[in-house]
Design a protein around this motif. Structure first.
Motif, mmCIF file in Angstrom:
data_model
loop_
_atom_site.group_PDB
_atom_site.id
_atom_site.type_symbol
_atom_site.label_atom_id
_atom_site.label_comp_id
_atom_site.label_asym_id
_atom_site.label_seq_id
_atom_site.Cartn_x
_atom_site.Cartn_y
_atom_site.Cartn_z
ATOM 1 N N LEU A 1 -4.034 -6.059 -12.610
ATOM 2 C CA LEU A 1 -4.641 -4.821 -12.090
ATOM 3 C C LEU A 1 -5.148 -4.990 -10.664
ATOM 4 N N GLN A 2 -4.343 -5.656 -9.854
ATOM 5 C CA GLN A 2 -4.701 -5.838 -8.450
ATOM 6 C C GLN A 2 -4.352 -4.578 -7.663
ATOM 7 N N PRO A 3 -5.258 -4.060 -6.839
ATOM 8 C CA PRO A 3 -4.936 -2.860 -6.049
ATOM 9 C C PRO A 3 -3.892 -3.181 -4.984
ATOM 10 N N PRO A 4 -3.319 -2.159 -4.368
ATOM 11 C CA PRO A 4 -2.313 -2.409 -3.317
ATOM 12 C C PRO A 4 -2.821 -3.365 -2.249
ATOM 13 N N SER A 5 -1.958 -4.320 -1.902
ATOM 14 C CA SER A 5 -2.318 -5.350 -0.928
ATOM 15 C C SER A 5 -1.055 -5.786 -0.217
ATOM 16 N N GLY B 1 0.342 -2.610 -5.678
ATOM 17 C CA GLY B 1 -0.551 -3.149 -6.684
ATOM 18 C C GLY B 1 0.207 -3.770 -7.849
ATOM 19 N N THR C 1 -9.683 3.010 -13.999
ATOM 20 C CA THR C 1 -9.866 1.688 -13.390
ATOM 21 C C THR C 1 -8.731 1.294 -12.458
ATOM 22 N N ALA C 2 -7.501 1.752 -12.752
ATOM 23 C CA ALA C 2 -6.344 1.396 -11.925
ATOM 24 C C ALA C 2 -5.405 2.598 -11.824
ATOM 25 N N TRP D 1 -3.383 3.625 -9.664
ATOM 26 C CA TRP D 1 -2.063 3.429 -9.069
ATOM 27 C C TRP D 1 -0.980 3.187 -10.128
#
Length: 277
Positions: A48-52, A58, A240-241, A243
């Protein structure tokens, strides 16, 4: 060729939409080249990493790259949609042409079958068929094809009946042409334009139906990357996520809109009143 180029020059909107559709199809075909990660590889260190920079769109609940799964999912969604379009087009047009040309008992039986299928809500009937066949992408295409061909048969029958009154059809019959030759060489070229437009307009609806069955868990099965299945997996993480839902939803919306615009512009380009004698 020069006539085709003239059509493109006079219909710049159609040319633009056609080019945009072609680019989207090419992107789906070269997904293995563009995808930054393996769409099936899990990485629990990046859940559940956001866009980076490493994951432009993500990651999901298993640490899989959303962008990679979208690109591979485009191949799955487009392939299934085009496969289904081809099946229902060939099946429906063939049955409709035979029904309209043969008339009599054959026409009555085929049209009553068509009316029966059209009387059921399409998606509900497809869910019932998939429930009997079992979940899976192939069974999804089969189930939706069973439902969708009826409208093509009805349109093709009406076109055949109207074209049978034309003088060049009667001339072909008097010239000794077999019924199959009359249908394929004389009638089909004059009825293909509205059928193609109808098929192109239906691409978006077919994609939505396939995604809908996958969203319900009857289509693509984990870990297969497919847009409807991705929406189903991400709905629990809306707060929470977000995206996980936004990007597959935008992909479905954008693709359906592109094909709807292509079908609408194609209707203006293809003149169904033109007849090939």
């Amino acid at each position: 060729m020069s006539e085709m180029m003239q059509v493109f020059k006079q219909n710049r909107w159609f040319t633009l939409i056609l080019a945009l559709t072609g680019c989207w199809i090419v992107l789906a075909m070269i997904a293995p080249i563009l995808a930054p990660h393996d769409p099936l590889t899990t990485n629990f260190a990046h859940v559940l990493q956001p866009p980076s920079a490493g994951y432009p769109l993500g990651t999901d609940q298993l640490g899989r790259c959303i962008l990679s799964r979208l690109l591979y999912g485009a191949r799955t969604s487009l392939l299934l949609t085009f496969m289904m379009t081809g099946i229902v087009f060939v099946l429906g047009v063939t049955i409709g042409m035979i029904s309209g040309f043969a008339r009599g008992v054959t026409d009555t039986i085929l049209m009553r079958l068509t009316d029966t299928l059209m009387a059921f809500p399409g998606l509900i009937f497809a869910i019932a068929v998939v429930g009997m066949l079992g979940p899976g992408l192939f069974n999804t295409v089969v189930a939706l094809s069973i439902v969708w061909w009826a409208k093509y048969a009805r349109l093709a029958r009406g076109l055949v009946i109207s074209l049978q009154q034309k003088e060049y059809v009667a001339a072909a019959a008097f010239g000794g042409a077999r019924w199959s030759q009359i249908l394929i060489r004389t009638i089909l070229p004059n009825m293909i334009s509205p059928l193609i437009v109808m098929a192109m307009m239906d691409v978006g609806g077919m994609m939505l139906s396939i995604s809908g069955l996958s969203f319900l868990g009857l289509g693509a099965q984990p870990p297969e990357p497919e847009w409807g299945a991705m929406l189903n997996e991400g709905r629990r993480y809306l707060q929470t996520a977000p995206w996980l839902l936004i990007y597959p939803g935008l992909a479905i919306f954008g693709t359906v809109m592109i094909f709807n615009l292509l079908g609408d512009s194609l209707r203006d380009v293809l003149d169904p009143k033109k007849e090939i004698k």
